[in-house]
Enzyme design. Structure first.
Site, PDB file in Angstrom:
ATOM      1  N   GLU A 214       0.748  -1.029   0.028  1.00 55.21           N
ATOM      2  CA  GLU A 214      -0.164  -0.041   0.172  1.00 55.21           C
ATOM      3  C   GLU A 214       0.934   1.038   0.071  1.00 55.21           C
ATOM      4  O   GLU A 214       1.572   1.250   0.824  1.00 55.21           O
ATOM      5  CB  GLU A 214      -1.009   0.112   1.464  1.00 55.21           C
ATOM      6  CG  GLU A 214      -1.809  -1.193   1.352  1.00 55.21           C
ATOM      7  CD  GLU A 214      -3.005  -1.110   0.454  1.00 55.21           C
ATOM      8  OE1 GLU A 214      -3.038  -0.228  -0.373  1.00 55.21           O
ATOM      9  OE2 GLU A 214      -3.847  -2.145   0.332  1.00 55.21           O
ATOM     10  N   ARG A 220      -6.538   3.040   7.795  1.00 52.48           N
ATOM     11  CA  ARG A 220      -7.349   1.756   7.643  1.00 52.48           C
ATOM     12  C   ARG A 220      -6.326   0.784   6.673  1.00 52.48           C
ATOM     13  O   ARG A 220      -6.724  -0.409   6.568  1.00 52.48           O
ATOM     14  CB  ARG A 220      -8.719   1.811   6.989  1.00 52.48           C
ATOM     15  CG  ARG A 220      -8.328   2.514   5.698  1.00 52.48           C
ATOM     16  CD  ARG A 220     -10.020   2.769   4.687  1.00 52.48           C
ATOM     17  NE  ARG A 220     -10.659   3.595   5.702  1.00 52.48           N
ATOM     18  CZ  ARG A 220     -12.241   3.609   5.232  1.00 52.48           C
ATOM     19  NH1 ARG A 220     -12.562   3.009   4.167  1.00 52.48           N
ATOM     20  NH2 ARG A 220     -12.707   4.167   5.999  1.00 52.48           N
ATOM     21  N   HIS A 221      -5.261   1.205   6.409  1.00 52.50           N
ATOM     22  CA  HIS A 221      -4.262   0.302   5.484  1.00 52.50           C
ATOM     23  C   HIS A 221      -2.943   0.135   6.189  1.00 52.50           C
ATOM     24  O   HIS A 221      -2.112   1.005   6.405  1.00 52.50           O
ATOM     25  CB  HIS A 221      -4.128   1.003   4.061  1.00 52.50           C
ATOM     26  CG  HIS A 221      -5.240   1.031   3.217  1.00 52.50           C
ATOM     27  ND1 HIS A 221      -6.122   2.222   3.087  1.00 52.50           N
ATOM     28  CD2 HIS A 221      -5.914   0.178   2.380  1.00 52.50           C
ATOM     29  CE1 HIS A 221      -7.160   1.932   2.266  1.00 52.50           C
ATOM     30  NE2 HIS A 221      -6.912   0.779   1.702  1.00 52.50           N
ATOM     31  N   GLU A 357     -15.142  -0.749   5.154  1.00 50.23           N
ATOM     32  CA  GLU A 357     -15.403  -2.146   4.603  1.00 50.23           C
ATOM     33  C   GLU A 357     -14.569  -2.998   5.290  1.00 50.23           C
ATOM     34  O   GLU A 357     -13.413  -2.722   5.498  1.00 50.23           O
ATOM     35  CB  GLU A 357     -14.782  -2.241   2.911  1.00 50.23           C
ATOM     36  CG  GLU A 357     -14.792  -3.480   2.282  1.00 50.23           C
ATOM     37  CD  GLU A 357     -13.589  -3.475   1.288  1.00 50.23           C
ATOM     38  OE1 GLU A 357     -13.520  -2.583   0.464  1.00 50.23           O
ATOM     39  OE2 GLU A 357     -12.685  -4.622   1.164  1.00 50.23           O
ATOM     40  N   SER A 360     -14.730  -8.438   1.583  1.00 51.00           N
ATOM     41  CA  SER A 360     -15.288  -8.411   0.222  1.00 51.00           C
ATOM     42  C   SER A 360     -15.372  -9.782  -0.221  1.00 51.00           C
ATOM     43  O   SER A 360     -14.547 -10.738   0.258  1.00 51.00           O
ATOM     44  CB  SER A 360     -14.896  -7.392  -0.656  1.00 51.00           C
ATOM     45  OG  SER A 360     -13.356  -7.804  -0.816  1.00 51.00           O
ATOM     46  N   ARG A 408      -9.591  -5.135  10.960  1.00 50.53           N
ATOM     47  CA  ARG A 408     -10.503  -4.050  10.698  1.00 50.53           C
ATOM     48  C   ARG A 408     -11.811  -4.525  11.278  1.00 50.53           C
ATOM     49  O   ARG A 408     -12.500  -3.591  11.998  1.00 50.53           O
ATOM     50  CB  ARG A 408     -10.823  -3.765   9.132  1.00 50.53           C
ATOM     51  CG  ARG A 408      -9.724  -3.060   8.350  1.00 50.53           C
ATOM     52  CD  ARG A 408     -10.466  -2.736   7.084  1.00 50.53           C
ATOM     53  NE  ARG A 408      -9.320  -2.199   6.192  1.00 50.53           N
ATOM     54  CZ  ARG A 408      -9.579  -1.918   5.139  1.00 50.53           C
ATOM     55  NH1 ARG A 408     -10.786  -2.050   4.428  1.00 50.53           N
ATOM     56  NH2 ARG A 408      -8.466  -1.410   4.525  1.00 50.53           N
TER      57      ARG A 408
HETATM   58  P1  AMO Z   1      -9.916  -7.452  -0.425  1.00 53.79           P
HETATM   59  O1  AMO Z   1      -8.621  -7.128  -1.174  1.00 53.79           O
HETATM   60  O2  AMO Z   1     -11.067  -6.473  -0.385  1.00 53.79           O
HETATM   61  O3  AMO Z   1     -10.451  -8.910  -1.028  1.00 53.79           O
HETATM   62  O4  AMO Z   1      -9.563  -7.667   0.955  1.00 53.79           O
HETATM   63  C1  AMO Z   1     -10.409  -8.377   1.944  1.00 53.79           C
HETATM   64  C2  AMO Z   1     -10.203  -7.692   3.104  1.00 53.79           C
HETATM   65  O5  AMO Z   1      -9.148  -7.416   3.887  1.00 53.79           O
HETATM   66  C3  AMO Z   1      -8.871  -6.288   4.417  1.00 53.79           C
HETATM   67  N1  AMO Z   1      -7.855  -5.473   3.695  1.00 53.79           N
HETATM   68  C4  AMO Z   1      -6.973  -4.802   4.725  1.00 53.79           C
HETATM   69  N2  AMO Z   1      -7.025  -4.510   5.816  1.00 53.79           N
HETATM   70  C5  AMO Z   1      -5.932  -3.767   6.285  1.00 53.79           C
HETATM   71  N3  AMO Z   1      -4.718  -3.171   5.517  1.00 53.79           N
HETATM   72  C6  AMO Z   1      -4.852  -3.558   4.207  1.00 53.79           C
HETATM   73  N4  AMO Z   1      -4.025  -2.841   3.343  1.00 53.79           N
HETATM   74  C7  AMO Z   1      -6.091  -4.210   3.691  1.00 53.79           C
HETATM   75  N5  AMO Z   1      -6.362  -4.641   2.396  1.00 53.79           N
HETATM   76  C8  AMO Z   1      -7.275  -5.476   2.533  1.00 53.79           C
HETATM   77  C9  AMO Z   1     -10.147  -5.423   4.550  1.00 53.79           C
HETATM   78  C10 AMO Z   1     -10.849  -6.212   2.961  1.00 53.79           C
HETATM   79  O6  AMO Z   1     -12.278  -6.273   3.001  1.00 53.79           O
HETATM   80  N6  AMO Z   1      -9.596 -12.308  -2.586  1.00 53.79           N
HETATM   81  C11 AMO Z   1     -10.347 -11.017  -1.924  1.00 53.79           C
HETATM   82  C12 AMO Z   1     -11.533 -11.457  -1.148  1.00 53.79           C
HETATM   83  C13 AMO Z   1     -12.497 -12.826  -1.547  1.00 53.79           C
HETATM   84  O7  AMO Z   1     -13.049 -12.097  -2.448  1.00 53.79           O
HETATM   85  O8  AMO Z   1     -12.617 -13.758  -1.313  1.00 53.79           O
HETATM   86  C14 AMO Z   1      -9.707  -9.923  -1.179  1.00 53.79           C
HETATM   87  O9  AMO Z   1      -8.614 -10.176  -0.916  1.00 53.79           O
HETATM   88  O10 AMO Z   1     -10.925  -5.792   5.383  1.00 53.79           O
END
Ligand code: AMO
Length: 434
Positions: A214, A220-221, A357, A360, A408
């Protein structure tokens, strides 16, 4: 003979005890001094009436530096002045480890320490009971998660974290050197959990690290988080997956409320458990809601952080902490998500919690030809994904799944301001240590 006791667990029936911990505070009031000793269970007061204590012992105990680690043996006495109703009059002590002076940050001082300072000195930050409580709750969350997954017939799996191809877009891949060959840190177990659907392991879940490069610092990231992934075969539609997630989240929230009472009290928090099923908003409805609040987005645009927050506010006014946003434009979703034929939308969903979020997922494209077509549409080279695509050539059931960001979920539940609060040693754009 003394008995070993944790500080909060001394009882009036104890006569001689040994308590161990960190010296939280020392108060010298002339004729009497107090050493407050802290451990995992709380604090205990060591009381030193100057005239009744051997001078050498008095001197050594009252001149210790704060946060030194000691064991004290002494007599248990009743006391109206302490929370426990008891105190310990010392007869001997052992200094296991003196703390250097000054401390990099305070443990009990009432000043608000900057997050950076706290994270730089996380080992001290974690001595604060309210910070430790977050991680005790995280551990409880895992216990509850394993419980509910087992009850629903899911098998726990572990997939590689060093991979040849990414699933979630090239820009957030961490490249590594794998014996001279390029490799990446896994962004998610996406490709592997889908491949497993072709094996007959119909319901699987994984809890493990996910890595994302990121490029921005937000609350949140992070670049490494714990992803709780699930995948299930023989679904009729994405609704089956959504109902399963509701069952899981509901079990976790209820369990934390019941079994995490002590930690929640330490944190001064309560867990609200919304009733299931959670309300569903479609992406198209979200655009209308945002428009009514003056935020104009085009069909196909990402809702973005601001959009998510605004929808969170609208939903919270209606008393909904948790809600689905379903049927995103297919253009917004990865190649593995199934298109809603004849429309620009997809069989996908996000689960949002108080404007953020947390998960997903959706129904996957299990038809080989369509999947290859979707990959090409997204600018990917199918040949680079042969190891994955092969699993779709020889019999793949309809399936769907999700990824939940564990931290999260926890920070939203506890209304904490930053995802880093739920990570012991966070990694982000600027932080690689400790
Ligand atoms: P996605 O990329 O939306 O979906 O990630 C799923 C969930 O992971 C968390 N998340 C994070 N938390 C903290 N820091 C981050 N950089 C970060 N990136 C993502 C969020 C997010 O909703 N393969 C798909 C899931 C699927 O379809 O099964 C996926 O990875 O809570």
């Amino acid at each position: 003979m003394s008995v070993n006791r944790n500080s909060g667990t001394i009882t009036a029936d104890d006569t001689v005890v040994t308590v161990s911990g960190w010296v939280q505070d020392i108060r010298n009031l002339g004729g009497i001094s107090f050493v407050i000793l802290r451990d995992r269970c709380g604090t205990v007061q060591i009381t030193l009436p100057k005239k009744k204590i051997e001078p050498q012992l008095f001197e050594s105990l009252t001149t210790l530096s704060r946060e030194s680690v000691i064991s004290v043996t002494g007599d248990v006495k009743r006391s109206d002045q302490t929370e426990l109703g008891l105190e310990v009059i010392p007869t001997s002590f052992v200094l296991h480890s003196p703390a250097a002076v000054p401390l990099p940050m305070g443990v009990v001082d009432k000043v608000n320490t900057e997050m950076d300072t706290r994270l730089n000195n996380r080992f001290i930050d974690l001595r604060k009971p309210e910070i430790r409580a977050i991680f005790e709750l995280k551990s409880l969350m895992l216990e509850l998660l394993n419980e509910v997954m087992t009850k629903n017939d899911f098998s726990q799996v572990f997939t590689p974290k060093i991979v040849e191809a990414g699933a979630e877009g090239g820009s957030s891949l961490f490249k590594i050197d794998y014996f001279g060959r390029p490799a990446y840190l896994a962004q998610s177990p996406q490709l592997y959990k889908q491949m497993l659907m072709s094996t007959g392991l119909d319901r699987i879940y994984e809890v493990g690290p996910a890595f994302r490069a990121e490029h921005s610092n937000t609350n949140r990231h992070v670049t490494e988080f714990i992803s709780f992934d699930g995948e299930m075969s023989w679904i009729s539609s994405q609704d089956d997956v959504m109902r399963m997630i509701e069952r899981i989240v509901d079990h976790i929230l209820k369990g934390l409320r019941e079994r995490g009472k002590k930690q929640l009290k330490t944190l001064g928090k309560e867990v609200n458990v919304p009733s299931v099923p959670y309300p569903v908003l479609t992406y198209a409805e979200c655009l209308k809601m945002l428009k009514s609040k003056g935020m104009e987005l085009k069909d196909g645009d990402d809702l973005g952080t601001e959009g998510e927050k605004l929808i969170g506010e609208i939903m919270s006014e209606k008393g909904n902490d948790l809600y689905w946003i379903a049927e995103y434009p297919e253009s917004e979703k990865p190649f593995y998500i199934m298109e809603k034929d004849g429309t620009p939308y997809s069989f996908s969903f996000d689960l949002d919690y108080k404007g953020q979020e947390i998960s997903s997922g959706g129904q996957r494209e299990h038809r080989y030809d369509k999947l290859v077509e979707r990959m090409k549409k997204k600018g990917l080279v199918p040949e680079s994904f042969d190891f994955y695509l092969d699993a779709f050539k020889y019999g793949m059931p309809p399936h769907g799944g999700w990824g939940i960001g564990l931290e999260r979920l926890l920070v939203k539940m506890l209304d904490l301001p930053n995802v880093r609060e739920a990570i012991l040693f966070p990694r982000d754009l600027s932080r690689l240590s400790p």
